[in-house]
Design a protein around this motif. Structure first.
Motif, PDB file in Angstrom:
ATOM      1  N   MET A   1       0.803  -1.200  -0.116  1.00 50.36           N
ATOM      2  CA  MET A   1      -0.093  -0.025  -0.026  1.00 50.36           C
ATOM      3  C   MET A   1       0.670   1.382  -0.259  1.00 50.36           C
ATOM      4  SD  MET A   1      -2.939   1.270  -0.226  1.00 50.36           S
ATOM      5  CE  MET A   1      -4.335   0.079   0.289  1.00 50.36           C
ATOM      6  N   ILE A   2       0.494   2.313  -0.707  1.00 53.15           N
ATOM      7  CA  ILE A   2       1.211   3.527  -0.944  1.00 53.15           C
ATOM      8  C   ILE A   2       0.756   4.475   0.307  1.00 53.15           C
ATOM      9  CG2 ILE A   2       1.580   5.456  -2.080  1.00 53.15           C
ATOM     10  CD1 ILE A   2       1.467   3.849  -4.533  1.00 53.15           C
ATOM     11  N   LYS A   3       1.577   5.049   1.017  1.00 49.35           N
ATOM     12  CA  LYS A   3       1.059   6.205   1.931  1.00 49.35           C
ATOM     13  C   LYS A   3       2.176   7.672   1.412  1.00 49.35           C
ATOM     14  CE  LYS A   3       1.532   7.819   6.646  1.00 49.35           C
ATOM     15  NZ  LYS A   3       2.237   9.021   6.487  1.00 49.35           N
ATOM     16  N   ILE A   4       1.218   8.590   1.182  1.00 48.33           N
ATOM     17  CA  ILE A   4       1.530   9.961   0.771  1.00 48.33           C
ATOM     18  C   ILE A   4       1.587  10.696   2.043  1.00 48.33           C
ATOM     19  CG2 ILE A   4       1.181  11.566  -0.950  1.00 48.33           C
ATOM     20  CD1 ILE A   4      -0.655   9.482  -2.477  1.00 48.33           C
ATOM     21  N   ASP A   5       2.870  11.530   2.118  1.00 51.25           N
ATOM     22  CA  ASP A   5       2.852  12.561   2.928  1.00 51.25           C
ATOM     23  C   ASP A   5       2.942  14.034   2.002  1.00 51.25           C
ATOM     24  OD1 ASP A   5       3.331  11.263   5.429  1.00 51.25           O
ATOM     25  OD2 ASP A   5       5.523  10.630   4.478  1.00 51.25           O
ATOM     26  N   VAL A   6       2.027  14.698   2.570  1.00 51.17           N
ATOM     27  CA  VAL A   6       1.781  16.135   1.713  1.00 51.17           C
ATOM     28  C   VAL A   6       2.264  17.021   2.714  1.00 51.17           C
ATOM     29  CG1 VAL A   6      -0.138  17.382   0.690  1.00 51.17           C
ATOM     30  CG2 VAL A   6      -0.367  14.908   0.839  1.00 51.17           C
ATOM     31  N   VAL A   7       2.927  18.057   2.056  1.00 49.28           N
ATOM     32  CA  VAL A   7       3.306  19.254   2.725  1.00 49.28           C
ATOM     33  C   VAL A   7       2.932  20.526   1.733  1.00 49.28           C
ATOM     34  CG1 VAL A   7       5.548  20.601   3.497  1.00 49.28           C
ATOM     35  CG2 VAL A   7       5.365  18.061   3.498  1.00 49.28           C
ATOM     36  N   SER A   8       2.397  21.367   2.622  1.00 49.90           N
ATOM     37  CA  SER A   8       1.841  22.639   1.828  1.00 49.90           C
ATOM     38  C   SER A   8       2.691  23.639   2.260  1.00 49.90           C
ATOM     39  CB  SER A   8       0.401  23.008   2.197  1.00 49.90           C
ATOM     40  OG  SER A   8       0.196  23.993   1.191  1.00 49.90           O
ATOM     41  N   GLU A   9       3.460  24.563   1.056  1.00 52.92           N
ATOM     42  CA  GLU A   9       4.457  25.895   1.540  1.00 52.92           C
ATOM     43  C   GLU A   9       3.530  26.765   0.813  1.00 52.92           C
ATOM     44  OE1 GLU A   9       8.075  25.537  -0.257  1.00 52.92           O
ATOM     45  OE2 GLU A   9       7.313  25.426  -2.268  1.00 52.92           O
ATOM     46  N   CYS A  10       2.290  26.793   0.607  1.00 54.11           N
ATOM     47  CA  CYS A  10       1.485  27.774  -0.141  1.00 54.11           C
ATOM     48  C   CYS A  10       0.055  27.783   0.355  1.00 54.11           C
ATOM     49  CB  CYS A  10       1.420  27.617  -1.606  1.00 54.11           C
ATOM     50  SG  CYS A  10       0.376  28.762  -2.519  1.00 54.11           S
ATOM     51  N   SER A  11      -0.379  28.677   1.207  1.00 54.52           N
ATOM     52  CA  SER A  11      -1.596  28.570   1.846  1.00 54.52           C
ATOM     53  C   SER A  11      -2.754  28.687   0.995  1.00 54.52           C
ATOM     54  CB  SER A  11      -1.516  29.928   2.902  1.00 54.52           C
ATOM     55  OG  SER A  11      -1.752  31.279   2.182  1.00 54.52           O
ATOM     56  N   LEU A  12      -2.589  29.287  -0.228  1.00 59.76           N
ATOM     57  CA  LEU A  12      -3.893  29.168  -1.427  1.00 59.76           C
ATOM     58  C   LEU A  12      -4.383  27.800  -1.616  1.00 59.76           C
ATOM     59  CD1 LEU A  12      -2.337  31.581  -3.968  1.00 59.76           C
ATOM     60  CD2 LEU A  12      -3.885  32.036  -2.263  1.00 59.76           C
ATOM     61  N   TRP A  13      -3.394  26.621  -1.523  1.00 61.54           N
ATOM     62  CA  TRP A  13      -4.164  25.453  -1.688  1.00 61.54           C
ATOM     63  C   TRP A  13      -5.283  25.288  -0.780  1.00 61.54           C
ATOM     64  CZ3 TRP A  13      -2.578  21.806  -5.255  1.00 61.54           C
ATOM     65  CH2 TRP A  13      -1.713  22.247  -6.227  1.00 61.54           C
ATOM     66  N   SER A  14      -5.307  25.425   0.260  1.00 57.21           N
ATOM     67  CA  SER A  14      -6.360  25.366   1.459  1.00 57.21           C
ATOM     68  C   SER A  14      -7.686  25.767   0.682  1.00 57.21           C
ATOM     69  CB  SER A  14      -5.924  25.705   2.887  1.00 57.21           C
ATOM     70  OG  SER A  14      -5.749  27.133   2.850  1.00 57.21           O
ATOM     71  N   LYS A  15      -7.680  26.856  -0.114  1.00 62.29           N
ATOM     72  CA  LYS A  15      -8.927  27.385  -0.717  1.00 62.29           C
ATOM     73  C   LYS A  15      -9.606  26.470  -1.484  1.00 62.29           C
ATOM     74  CE  LYS A  15      -7.617  32.105  -0.639  1.00 62.29           C
ATOM     75  NZ  LYS A  15      -7.357  33.501  -1.386  1.00 62.29           N
ATOM     76  N   LYS A  16      -8.935  25.439  -2.051  1.00 61.05           N
ATOM     77  CA  LYS A  16      -9.496  24.589  -2.914  1.00 61.05           C
ATOM     78  C   LYS A  16      -9.344  23.075  -2.607  1.00 61.05           C
ATOM     79  CE  LYS A  16      -9.505  27.605  -6.684  1.00 61.05           C
ATOM     80  NZ  LYS A  16     -10.551  27.658  -7.472  1.00 61.05           N
ATOM     81  N   ILE A  17      -8.520  22.743  -1.864  1.00 59.17           N
ATOM     82  CA  ILE A  17      -8.395  21.262  -1.249  1.00 59.17           C
ATOM     83  C   ILE A  17      -8.383  21.164   0.419  1.00 59.17           C
ATOM     84  CG2 ILE A  17      -7.275  19.124  -1.139  1.00 59.17           C
ATOM     85  CD1 ILE A  17      -6.206  19.769  -3.927  1.00 59.17           C
ATOM     86  N   LYS A  18      -9.304  21.175   1.120  1.00 59.66           N
ATOM     87  CA  LYS A  18      -9.478  21.414   2.409  1.00 59.66           C
ATOM     88  C   LYS A  18      -8.506  20.274   3.112  1.00 59.66           C
ATOM     89  CE  LYS A  18     -12.538  24.704   2.403  1.00 59.66           C
ATOM     90  NZ  LYS A  18     -12.041  25.950   2.177  1.00 59.66           N
ATOM     91  N   LYS A  19      -8.477  19.393   3.099  1.00 59.19           N
ATOM     92  CA  LYS A  19      -7.595  18.106   3.661  1.00 59.19           C
ATOM     93  C   LYS A  19      -6.924  17.499   2.729  1.00 59.19           C
ATOM     94  CE  LYS A  19     -11.180  17.456   7.181  1.00 59.19           C
ATOM     95  NZ  LYS A  19     -12.049  16.358   7.950  1.00 59.19           N
ATOM     96  N   LYS A  34      -1.969  -2.950 -10.093  1.00 55.71           N
ATOM     97  CA  LYS A  34      -0.792  -2.803 -10.313  1.00 55.71           C
ATOM     98  C   LYS A  34       0.230  -1.508  -9.874  1.00 55.71           C
ATOM     99  CE  LYS A  34       0.172  -0.877 -14.835  1.00 55.71           C
ATOM    100  NZ  LYS A  34       0.759  -1.377 -16.277  1.00 55.71           N
ATOM    101  N   TYR A  35      -0.518  -0.565  -9.457  1.00 56.02           N
ATOM    102  CA  TYR A  35       0.030   0.586  -9.040  1.00 56.02           C
ATOM    103  C   TYR A  35      -0.263   0.703  -7.294  1.00 56.02           C
ATOM    104  CZ  TYR A  35       0.906   2.138 -13.544  1.00 56.02           C
ATOM    105  OH  TYR A  35       1.467   2.002 -15.000  1.00 56.02           O
ATOM    106  N   LYS A  36      -0.913   0.069  -6.623  1.00 55.65           N
ATOM    107  CA  LYS A  36      -0.848  -0.095  -5.161  1.00 55.65           C
ATOM    108  C   LYS A  36      -0.128  -0.657  -4.341  1.00 55.65           C
ATOM    109  CE  LYS A  36      -6.040   0.164  -5.390  1.00 55.65           C
ATOM    110  NZ  LYS A  36      -7.418  -0.387  -5.019  1.00 55.65           N
ATOM    111  N   PHE A  37       0.861  -1.480  -5.167  1.00 55.20           N
ATOM    112  CA  PHE A  37       1.877  -2.172  -4.202  1.00 55.20           C
ATOM    113  C   PHE A  37       1.278  -2.864  -2.908  1.00 55.20           C
ATOM    114  CE2 PHE A  37       3.909   1.589  -6.413  1.00 55.20           C
ATOM    115  CZ  PHE A  37       4.627   0.946  -7.343  1.00 55.20           C
TER     116      PHE A  37
END
Length: 153
Positions: A1-19, A34-37
């Motif tokens: 299974m893939i785990k993604i860590d998301v880091v935001s350095e731009c506050s504008l992102w939170s206007k379009k994607i809350k979580k 095949k891409y889920k590992f």
């Protein structure tokens, strides 16, 4: 299974994607098998950035003094599931995703999903320098996107 860590350095992102962590980790759940590992612990990092910062990265790492929509930094030249559990890093520019400025949140998210797939394939070693590689990568991107949208909708 893939785990993604998301880091935001731009506050504008939170206007379009809350979580954003939830958003990206839910996308990966709808990827083709095949891409889920499955049975493996695979990680990658996404940096939600802006034109100014992605331009600097593009200049520093690709010698291109301009902003771009996405950059991918694979941990290895060609991902080897037996040797590594880290795919690499993907950087996405907010301004590129938010064109035109009146784009709806739904359309914005669609663009982000498409560019995430593009960056993800780069982490796996896909490229589009030659025309035949471009066609192959585009076909794979479309296949994954269609697979996701049939599951989500």
């Amino acid at each position: 299974m893939i785990k993604i860590d998301v880091v935001s350095e731009c506050s504008l992102w939170s206007k379009k994607i809350k979580k954003n962590n939830t958003f990206f980790n839910s996308i990966i759940k709808f990827f083709p098998k095949k891409y889920k590992f499955i049975g493996k612990k695979i990680n990658l990092t996404i940096l939600l950035s802006n034109n100014k910062n992605i331009k600097k990265l593009n200049k520093d790492f690709r010698n291109k003094n301009k902003p771009t929509d996405v950059l991918s930094f694979p941990f290895e030249k060609k991902f080897n599931l037996k040797k590594s559990n880290y795919l690499g890093d993907i950087v996405i520019s907010y301004e590129f995703m938010n064109k035109p400025k009146n784009i709806s949140i739904f359309e914005f998210k669609q663009k982000v999903v498409k560019i995430f797939i593009h960056g993800f394939l780069h982490l796996l070693g896909h490229d589009h320098i030659k025309l035949k590689d471009f066609k192959k990568m585009s076909k794979e991107e479309d296949k994954i996107y269609k697979f996701i949208t049939t599951k989500v909708v």
